[in-house]
Design a protein around this motif. Structure first.
Motif, PDB file in Angstrom:
ATOM      1  N   LEU A 133      -3.452  -8.745  -4.423  1.00  0.00           N
ATOM      2  CA  LEU A 133      -3.798  -7.400  -4.886  1.00  0.00           C
ATOM      3  C   LEU A 133      -2.905  -6.349  -4.252  1.00  0.00           C
ATOM      4  O   LEU A 133      -2.556  -5.349  -4.892  1.00  0.00           O
ATOM      5  CB  LEU A 133      -5.266  -7.095  -4.590  1.00  0.00           C
ATOM      6  CG  LEU A 133      -6.295  -7.968  -5.315  1.00  0.00           C
ATOM      7  CD1 LEU A 133      -7.707  -7.527  -4.949  1.00  0.00           C
ATOM      8  CD2 LEU A 133      -6.092  -7.925  -6.831  1.00  0.00           C
ATOM      9  N   GLY A 134      -2.503  -6.562  -3.002  1.00  0.00           N
ATOM     10  CA  GLY A 134      -1.561  -5.637  -2.381  1.00  0.00           C
ATOM     11  C   GLY A 134      -0.232  -5.620  -3.100  1.00  0.00           C
ATOM     12  O   GLY A 134       0.384  -4.565  -3.281  1.00  0.00           O
ATOM     13  N   ASN A 135       0.219  -6.798  -3.542  1.00  0.00           N
ATOM     14  CA  ASN A 135       1.470  -6.872  -4.301  1.00  0.00           C
ATOM     15  C   ASN A 135       1.350  -6.161  -5.638  1.00  0.00           C
ATOM     16  O   ASN A 135       2.279  -5.477  -6.080  1.00  0.00           O
ATOM     17  CB  ASN A 135       1.866  -8.322  -4.528  1.00  0.00           C
ATOM     18  CG  ASN A 135       2.103  -9.084  -3.240  1.00  0.00           C
ATOM     19  OD1 ASN A 135       1.465 -10.091  -2.975  1.00  0.00           O
ATOM     20  ND2 ASN A 135       3.016  -8.606  -2.417  1.00  0.00           N
ATOM     21  N   VAL A 136       0.210  -6.319  -6.296  1.00  0.00           N
ATOM     22  CA  VAL A 136       0.004  -5.648  -7.582  1.00  0.00           C
ATOM     23  C   VAL A 136       0.122  -4.137  -7.416  1.00  0.00           C
ATOM     24  O   VAL A 136       0.782  -3.451  -8.207  1.00  0.00           O
ATOM     25  CB  VAL A 136      -1.370  -6.011  -8.182  1.00  0.00           C
ATOM     26  CG1 VAL A 136      -1.594  -5.252  -9.489  1.00  0.00           C
ATOM     27  CG2 VAL A 136      -1.487  -7.505  -8.420  1.00  0.00           C
ATOM     28  N   SER A 141       3.005   0.864  -8.181  1.00  0.00           N
ATOM     29  CA  SER A 141       3.452   2.148  -7.639  1.00  0.00           C
ATOM     30  C   SER A 141       4.956   2.312  -7.788  1.00  0.00           C
ATOM     31  O   SER A 141       5.452   3.408  -8.078  1.00  0.00           O
ATOM     32  CB  SER A 141       3.046   2.258  -6.166  1.00  0.00           C
ATOM     33  OG  SER A 141       1.635   2.212  -6.026  1.00  0.00           O
ATOM     34  N   ALA A 142       5.701   1.220  -7.595  1.00  0.00           N
ATOM     35  CA  ALA A 142       7.159   1.282  -7.741  1.00  0.00           C
ATOM     36  C   ALA A 142       7.560   1.608  -9.172  1.00  0.00           C
ATOM     37  O   ALA A 142       8.624   2.192  -9.411  1.00  0.00           O
ATOM     38  CB  ALA A 142       7.782  -0.040  -7.307  1.00  0.00           C
ATOM     39  N   MET A 147      -2.048   3.331  -8.887  1.00  0.00           N
ATOM     40  CA  MET A 147      -2.993   2.277  -8.533  1.00  0.00           C
ATOM     41  C   MET A 147      -3.188   2.317  -7.033  1.00  0.00           C
ATOM     42  O   MET A 147      -2.277   2.670  -6.285  1.00  0.00           O
ATOM     43  CB  MET A 147      -2.477   0.903  -8.984  1.00  0.00           C
ATOM     44  CG  MET A 147      -3.510  -0.213  -8.849  1.00  0.00           C
ATOM     45  SD  MET A 147      -2.873  -1.836  -9.360  1.00  0.00           S
ATOM     46  CE  MET A 147      -2.660  -1.577 -11.132  1.00  0.00           C
ATOM     47  N   SER A 148      -4.394   1.971  -6.588  1.00  0.00           N
ATOM     48  CA  SER A 148      -4.680   1.980  -5.165  1.00  0.00           C
ATOM     49  C   SER A 148      -5.609   0.824  -4.828  1.00  0.00           C
ATOM     50  O   SER A 148      -6.344   0.329  -5.691  1.00  0.00           O
ATOM     51  CB  SER A 148      -5.326   3.315  -4.762  1.00  0.00           C
ATOM     52  OG  SER A 148      -5.496   3.399  -3.365  1.00  0.00           O
TER      53      SER A 148
END
Length: 280
Positions: A133-136, A141-142, A147-148
């Motif tokens: 989920l951190g990668n998503v 964001s990039a 998304m957060s």
């Protein structure tokens, strides 16, 4: 008044884990806000010892998301219930999907929301093993998408201190004081007897990803559930709702995380053990 009752009065009822909004509820809620934000609880379906249900992480994520939706003008989504629980595979009942699949599911949900005019997605994660989920969020964001991921470790630490949880986040890894407290507050009818005598400490878990949970616990518990209480569960959720204010300000104003941070000394200024641990 319970969280579901509060939301029923303002927006549309919540039945169990599922919001029961109509299209008009969603339209009316979004009419007076600067940015449309959806909140997606992401849990798991995995063992939580002999006294907590397999769906514990989902119940925790839903409780946090529901409290957020009771406080902020966001759209509450139904949960993703099966995720990445591979470290629990040795226990009957545990079900997992691959990180690639979870990544794709979240991306598809975000894309669908944008097509309907909701351009911001907050992932409320209840399971520490959902590393992807951190990668998503990073990748989204990039690309310039909003998304957060919530709560961060700092949010859990602030909640732990606010609620008087004795066990550290390192020790309270899985089915411990935090998760037991939240379920005692939100779903006490789902706890089985035995949590009062199931404490187990295993702070050194450096080979968890290779060996899985069975290398560190026979019962499936790592933490001190005997210290759990409904009052602690209530205060944990209250602190997390307070911490979410900085995220809401950032996502709606476009300011940086530093600019949106709450003042020092507030519950949200410092940050389920499950969601911040090394994977359980």
């Amino acid at each position: 008044m319970s969280g579901s009752q509060k939301r029923s009065a303002a927006y549309g009822p919540v039945h169990g884990l599922l919001p029961a909004d109509t299209t008009e509820d969603v339209r009316n809620r979004g009419a007076g806000v600067s940015r449309q934000i959806a909140v997606l609880p992401v849990g798991s379906f995995e063992q939580h010892g002999p006294f907590l249900p397999l769906v514990t992480d989902t119940l925790v994520a839903c409780a946090v998301a529901r409290e957020i939706a009771d406080t902020y003008p966001v759209h509450l989504l139904p949960p993703v219930t099966i995720s990445c629980s591979h470290e629990h595979a040795a226990w009957p009942g545990t079900v997992s999907i691959s990180s690639v699949t979870l990544h794709a599911v979240v991306r598809d949900i975000a894309d669908s929301l944008r097509r309907s005019g909701v351009d911001t997605l907050v992932l409320v994660n209840g399971h520490g093993g959902n590393y992807v989920l951190g990668n998503v969020v990073q990748e989204s964001s990039a690309r310039g998408e909003r998304m957060s991921l919530f709560p961060a470790p700092e949010d859990w630490e602030a909640a732990r201190r606010h609620a008087g949880v004795v066990t550290s986040l390192l020790t309270d890894m899985h089915a411990g004081e935090i998760e037991t407290s939240i379920l005692l507050h939100t779903h006490p009818e789902l706890l089985r007897t035995g949590y009062e005598t199931s404490d187990h400490i295993a702070d050194d878990r450096r080979q968890l990803l290779t060996l899985g949970m069975t290398a560190y616990t026979d019962s499936g518990v790592i933490g001190r559930p005997s210290l759990g209480s409904a009052e602690k569960g209530k205060e944990l959720l209250a602190s997390l709702v307070d911490s979410f204010g900085a995220y809401f300000s950032m996502l709606t104003s476009g300011s940086t995380a530093t600019e949106a941070a709450p003042p020092a000394g507030s519950a949200g200024a410092t940050g389920s053990a499950d969601a911040v641990s090394d994977g359980a």
